[in-house]
Design a protein around this motif. Structure first.
Motif, mmCIF file in Angstrom:
data_model
loop_
_atom_site.group_PDB
_atom_site.id
_atom_site.type_symbol
_atom_site.label_atom_id
_atom_site.label_comp_id
_atom_site.label_asym_id
_atom_site.label_seq_id
_atom_site.Cartn_x
_atom_site.Cartn_y
_atom_site.Cartn_z
ATOM 1 N N GLY A 128 -6.057 1.560 2.742
ATOM 2 C CA GLY A 128 -6.496 2.081 1.598
ATOM 3 C C GLY A 128 -6.205 1.451 0.510
ATOM 4 O O GLY A 128 -6.135 2.000 -0.854
ATOM 5 N N LEU A 129 -6.598 0.019 0.379
ATOM 6 C CA LEU A 129 -6.368 -1.044 -0.768
ATOM 7 C C LEU A 129 -7.444 -0.450 -1.515
ATOM 8 O O LEU A 129 -8.780 -1.054 -1.267
ATOM 9 C CB LEU A 129 -6.347 -2.285 -0.256
ATOM 10 N N THR A 130 -7.271 -0.064 -2.908
ATOM 11 C CA THR A 130 -8.466 0.447 -3.585
ATOM 12 C C THR A 130 -8.830 -0.601 -4.889
ATOM 13 O O THR A 130 -9.613 -0.427 -5.673
ATOM 14 C CB THR A 130 -7.990 1.825 -4.503
ATOM 15 N N ASN A 131 -7.955 -1.706 -5.033
ATOM 16 C CA ASN A 131 -8.312 -2.638 -6.124
ATOM 17 C C ASN A 131 -8.274 -3.926 -5.344
ATOM 18 O O ASN A 131 -7.518 -5.106 -5.895
ATOM 19 C CB ASN A 131 -7.075 -2.700 -6.817
ATOM 20 N N ALA A 171 -1.085 1.716 -3.531
ATOM 21 C CA ALA A 171 -2.198 0.865 -3.069
ATOM 22 C C ALA A 171 -3.226 0.429 -4.081
ATOM 23 O O ALA A 171 -4.317 -0.019 -3.766
ATOM 24 C CB ALA A 171 -3.018 2.157 -2.304
ATOM 25 N N ASP A 172 -3.305 0.813 -5.408
ATOM 26 C CA ASP A 172 -4.092 0.199 -6.436
ATOM 27 C C ASP A 172 -3.362 -1.078 -6.992
ATOM 28 O O ASP A 172 -4.147 -1.374 -8.219
ATOM 29 C CB ASP A 172 -4.127 1.287 -7.524
ATOM 30 N N GLU A 204 -9.677 -1.109 4.328
ATOM 31 C CA GLU A 204 -9.927 0.180 4.777
ATOM 32 C C GLU A 204 -8.815 0.758 5.265
ATOM 33 O O GLU A 204 -8.544 1.903 5.073
ATOM 34 C CB GLU A 204 -11.267 0.336 5.697
ATOM 35 N N SER A 231 0.902 -1.346 -0.128
ATOM 36 C CA SER A 231 0.118 -0.004 0.092
ATOM 37 C C SER A 231 1.017 1.224 0.029
ATOM 38 O O SER A 231 0.419 2.427 -0.549
ATOM 39 C CB SER A 231 -1.034 0.026 1.149
#
Length: 246
Positions: free
Chosen positions: A92-95, A64-65, A89, A60
């Protein structure tokens, strides 16, 4: 649009990558794995288990993506599901990509959810290996959190290894238990709640038991059986990767 250059055979790329990054630190190996064209398209595969948050945090911070594949076998602990949500959460893991066994296959092959009692290898294939292979379609490599101190066939683990036509990347291969604990403490990362209750290695509910003081951390996995591995990395402890897309 520039032409995509075909990747060299996996064995050649693994040998080259290990030669170039053999003496690098974990973070550097991870950074290179995410950007080196010889690695290709890459994802993280995480169980969100006892030590997973260290690698996930490291990822991350870099990006993070990056795709993170989480395999919900439909038999995992509720605490793991809650922890997965909390960690994703927090970091902030977005994928995040949650994959599950095919419901039709579950109905046909394990309608009573008792396959693990008669054939745990078949259960792992149904609930772990097949769904993960599908989830990794389109990727050239995947990142694991395995470490040499886990013992067994992991004691000689390299940073990069071949798995069929995939490359597996093990940036934490040389870390010790103290390295993991220090990293989690220094970065104030949340612990899996089951660890404090005697589960240092966490899998599915029916095949995971508490570990007594002094036992091997993986002693609670498939206790009382000859089975040592789910088959994602090894077949019954033998260094033969099951995931072998061609």
């Amino acid at each position: 649009m520039p032409l995509e250059i075909p990747l060299a055979p996996v064995a050649e790329r693994v040998a080259d990558l290990n030669a170039r990054y053999r003496h690098h630190a974990a973070t550097e190996v991870l950074e290179h794995a995410l950007t080196d064209p010889q690695v290709g398209r890459i994802a993280v595969v995480s169980s969100f288990g006892a030590e997973s948050v260290a690698l996930l945090h490291m990822v991350s911070v870099i990006d993070a993506d990056v795709p993170v594949v989480f395999l919900n076998t439909e038999m995992i602990f509720p605490e793991t599901l809650d922890y997965q949500c909390a960690v994703a959460e927090r970091l902030g893991l977005t994928n995040l990509r949650i994959t599950r066994p095919d419901p039709t296959e579950l109905f046909l092959r394990d309608p009573e959810n008792e396959l693990h009692l008669s054939d745990p290898d078949a259960c792992c294939a149904l609930r772990k290996i097949d769904p993960l292979e599908d989830a990794l379609d389109g990727f050239d490599a995947w990142i694991t959190g395995r470490k040499r101190f886990h013992g067994g066939k992991r004691v000689a683990l390299d940073f990069f290894e071949a798995a069929g036509s995939w490359i597996k990347v093990n940036p934490l291969a040389h870390w010790s238990p103290e390295n993991v604990a220090d990293y989690m403490t220094n970065n104030r990362l949340p612990r899996h709640p089951l660890v404090a209750r005697g589960f240092p290695s966490i899998g599915c509910v029916p095949c995971t038991s508490r570990v007594a003081e002094g036992e091997d951390p993986r002693a609670g996995r498939w206790r009382g059986r000859e089975k040592l591995e789910c088959g994602i990395h090894f077949v019954n402890g033998k260094a033969v990767p099951v995931l072998s897309r061609t």
